[in-house]
Structure formats: structure tokens, C-alpha cells
Scaffold this motif. Structure first.
Motif, PDB file in Angstrom:
ATOM      1  N   PRO A   1      34.747  39.614  44.194  1.00  0.00           N
ATOM      2  CA  PRO A   1      34.822  41.191  44.727  1.00  0.00           C
ATOM      3  C   PRO A   1      33.131  41.686  45.041  1.00  0.00           C
ATOM      4  O   PRO A   1      33.096  42.517  46.065  1.00  0.00           O
ATOM      5  CB  PRO A   1      35.675  41.919  43.941  1.00  0.00           C
ATOM      6  CG  PRO A   1      35.590  41.349  42.738  1.00  0.00           C
ATOM      7  CD  PRO A   1      35.429  39.868  43.079  1.00  0.00           C
TER       8      PRO A   1
ATOM      9  N   SER B   1      41.592  43.354  46.277  1.00  0.00           N
ATOM     10  CA  SER B   1      41.347  42.835  44.936  1.00  0.00           C
ATOM     11  C   SER B   1      42.628  43.396  44.018  1.00  0.00           C
ATOM     12  O   SER B   1      43.193  44.385  44.283  1.00  0.00           O
ATOM     13  CB  SER B   1      39.965  43.585  44.301  1.00  0.00           C
ATOM     14  OG  SER B   1      38.949  42.974  45.036  1.00  0.00           O
TER      15      SER B   1
ATOM     16  N   LEU C   1      39.272  39.313  42.904  1.00  0.00           N
ATOM     17  CA  LEU C   1      39.561  39.119  44.437  1.00  0.00           C
ATOM     18  C   LEU C   1      40.821  38.369  44.563  1.00  0.00           C
ATOM     19  O   LEU C   1      40.782  37.063  44.325  1.00  0.00           O
ATOM     20  CB  LEU C   1      38.235  38.494  45.040  1.00  0.00           C
ATOM     21  CG  LEU C   1      38.380  38.554  46.451  1.00  0.00           C
ATOM     22  CD1 LEU C   1      38.348  40.171  47.296  1.00  0.00           C
ATOM     23  CD2 LEU C   1      37.044  37.631  46.913  1.00  0.00           C
TER      24      LEU C   1
END
Length: 307
Positions: A265, A283, A240
Motif C-alpha cells: 500500500p 487495503s 493491500l
């Protein structure tokens, strides 16, 4: 507060003159700085941080409010959010008392983690008390709180249309003189240039973005982000790159963007969906970036997942 602020607003007949309005805003900024700065030795927070285990100290109501809010976020996230990670930030080179970036040993991390945890804090009336030699860092929510404080003061002064930015935390209300909404850009998570990832039209909402692309260091080809996972005492290592949260409360948006960044994420997105948050995730992939928006974000701004 060691950073920047800006205020764009539409003046009305009873709006104070620009210099008077500026003085009002900067008085609030100075108040927060005196109370919550970890960079000045005389702030209320710095004085508390220097106290030994078993100490209590009278603290401003604003500090106690943020401690309560941080404790709530910590409980809600099973410890992924933690205001007591100052020793870990210093250890990794990201804190106000740091002496350069470094990768500490497992023993050093364990020693720092011994003084990390909301369980060592409690509020007794107007006093904040510590059971261990913990140190607080409110930087993950102080700017969002400050935005909300300034926004409330603007309303009292008759300013109902504005775009406010304090250290990158934003809030907008009303419309511009041409009748169009205030628009802000979500920055793409790149450290080589500034590129807009998405543009949002705001009215009465606060926005906070957390990411790993501005404050980090590299060692032996590995990137170490300033965002730390309190549960392991080390920087996050997932893919992320950034997360943006939009909320009526900029304080909530500020804290939640950090919380989701720590969770990552998958866990972060699941948390955001379950909590009904308007959140936008970016991401890293092997070929670039991919984006994903929660249902609440899509309802407000329309943003499906895309490459």
C-alpha cells in the motif's frame, strides 16, 4: 488457457459472422496457450523450463517480447516483479507443478531462490538463454498480452465497439448500441461473495486487478497469498488486498497490477503516483477496507479515498 473468455461486440455491415469471429479469437487463444502455458508439457515455455543451465532455445517472438517487458518491470521495481519465480510458486503450492499447499522451510526457500532472477536470462537473436536452471512463469502478463492481441485483430476485422475479457483482464472500446459506454465493476476483495467496489466507464482502455482474496491458503490462522515477493521468496504479508490499474495497454495494466500488489500500500502507491499510473488501491483495516486512488485515476474516473 485454463480459464474463461468473453467477447461482447457491436456488429457492423462488414463484421464477420459470429462463428467466424469466434474462430479468429479462439485461434489466438490457442496460439498463446501453445507458446506460454506452464500447464501443458509441449508448450514452448514448458520445453524451455525443462532445459538445464547453460541452454538456449529458439522461442516465438511473443515470448521474447514478454520476457523483455518483464525484465523492464523488474528493473523499474528493483526486483519486485520477476517472471522467473516458477520454482517458488511450485514450492509454496501455487504453481502448475505443485503438490498441495505448504509452508516451506527457510532452507527450501533459499534453495529455490538460487534459481530465481532475471540476471540469469538473456536473449540472443531469436533464442532465449539461461545461465541457471531457472523456470519462467508468464501468467502475470500473458492474459493482458492476449487481450491486446485479440483487440488488434478485432480492429482489423472491422469490430470497433466491444468489451473483451480474458481470464479477468479486460479491454473495452467504442459504445454500446444505445450509445452508452461499456461499464465494468471493480470487485471488492471479499472471498465470501462478489460485490462491486466501483464501476468504471471505459473506451479504449485495458483494466487489470490483482488481489490476495481468490487464491490463497491458511495455516495456523495465517493467510498465505499466491502473490509472492521475489525478494524474500514468500507470499506478501502487507495489508493491500487488491489493486486495479487502467492503461491503454492491457499488457502494461496486467504487469503493473502485479508489481504494485507486491510493493504494497505505501511503496506501491508511491510508485504508481511517480509513474503517473491510473491505479485504485483497496487495503484491509481492523474495521474493514479503505480505498485510495492515484491522481491519474481520479482525473479519469473521480475516486477520492474513502472508508
Amino acid at each position: 488457457m485454463g480459464s474463461h473468455y468473453s467477447l461482447k461486440y457491436v456488429a457492423g455491415e462488414e463484421t464477420p459472422q459470429p462463428q467466424a469471429l469466434k474462430a479468429e479469437v479462439e485461434a489466438l487463444l490457442a496460439e498463446v496457450d501453445r507458446q506460454m502455458s506452464t500447464w501443458r508439457a509441449d508448450s514452448d515455455l514448458s520445453v524451455f523450463n525443462r532445459l538445464p543451465a547453460g541452454s538456449c532455445r529458439d522461442m516465438p517472438p511473443a515470448v521474447l517480447e514478454l520476457v523483455r517487458f518483464g525484465e523492464q518491470l523488474s528493473r523499474d521495481s528493483d526486483g519486485a516483479f520477476d517472471l522467473t519465480i516458477q520454482p517458488l510458486l511450485d514450492l509454496w503450492g501455487f504453481g502448475s507443478q505443485s503438490r498441495g499447499t505448504q509452508v516451506p522451510s527457510a532452507a527450501q526457500i533459499a534453495a529455490a531462490r538460487a534459481n530465481v532472477g532475471h540476471r540469469y536470462l538473456h536473449i540472443d537473436g531469436t533464442q532465449l538463454c539461461k545461465r541457471a536452471a531457472i523456470e519462467l512463469d508468464l501468467d502475470s502478463i500473458a492474459a493482458g498480452y492476449t487481450v491486446d492481441r485479440i483487440a488488434a485483430r478485432l480492429r482489423e476485422l472491422g469490430v470497433h465497439s466491444y468489451l473483451l475479457d480474458v481470464t479477468g483482464e479486460l479491454k473495452a472500446a467504442g459504445r454500446k448500441p444505445d450509445g452508452l459506454p461499456w461499464r465494468i465493476a471493480i470487485e471488492a476483495p471479499r472471498d465470501d461473495q462478489q460485490v462491486a467496489q466501483k464501476t468504471l466507464a471505459l473506451d479504449g482502455q485495458g483494466v487489470s486487478t490483482s488481489g490476495d482474496y481468490r487464491n490463497y491458503f491458511e495455516q495456523d490462522g495465517k493467510r498465505y497469498s499466491h502473490t509472492l515477493d521475489p525478494q524474500i521468496g514468500a507470499p506478501i504479508s502487507h495489508r493491500l488486498a487488491s489493486v486495479t490499474v487502467v492503461d491503454a495497454s492491457t499488457l502494461r495494466a496486467d504487469g503493473l497490477s502485479t508489481l504494485l500488489m507486491v510493493l504494497g500500500p505505501q511503496r506501491g502507491f508511491a510508485y504508481a503516483e511517480q509513474a503517473g499510473l491510473a491505479a485504485f488501491f483497496v487495503s484491509r483495516t481492523d474495521s474493514g477496507f479503505t480505498t485510495r486512488a492515484t491522481a491519474a485515476f481520479e482525473r479519469q474516473f473521480g475516486a477520492g479515498a474513502k472508508q
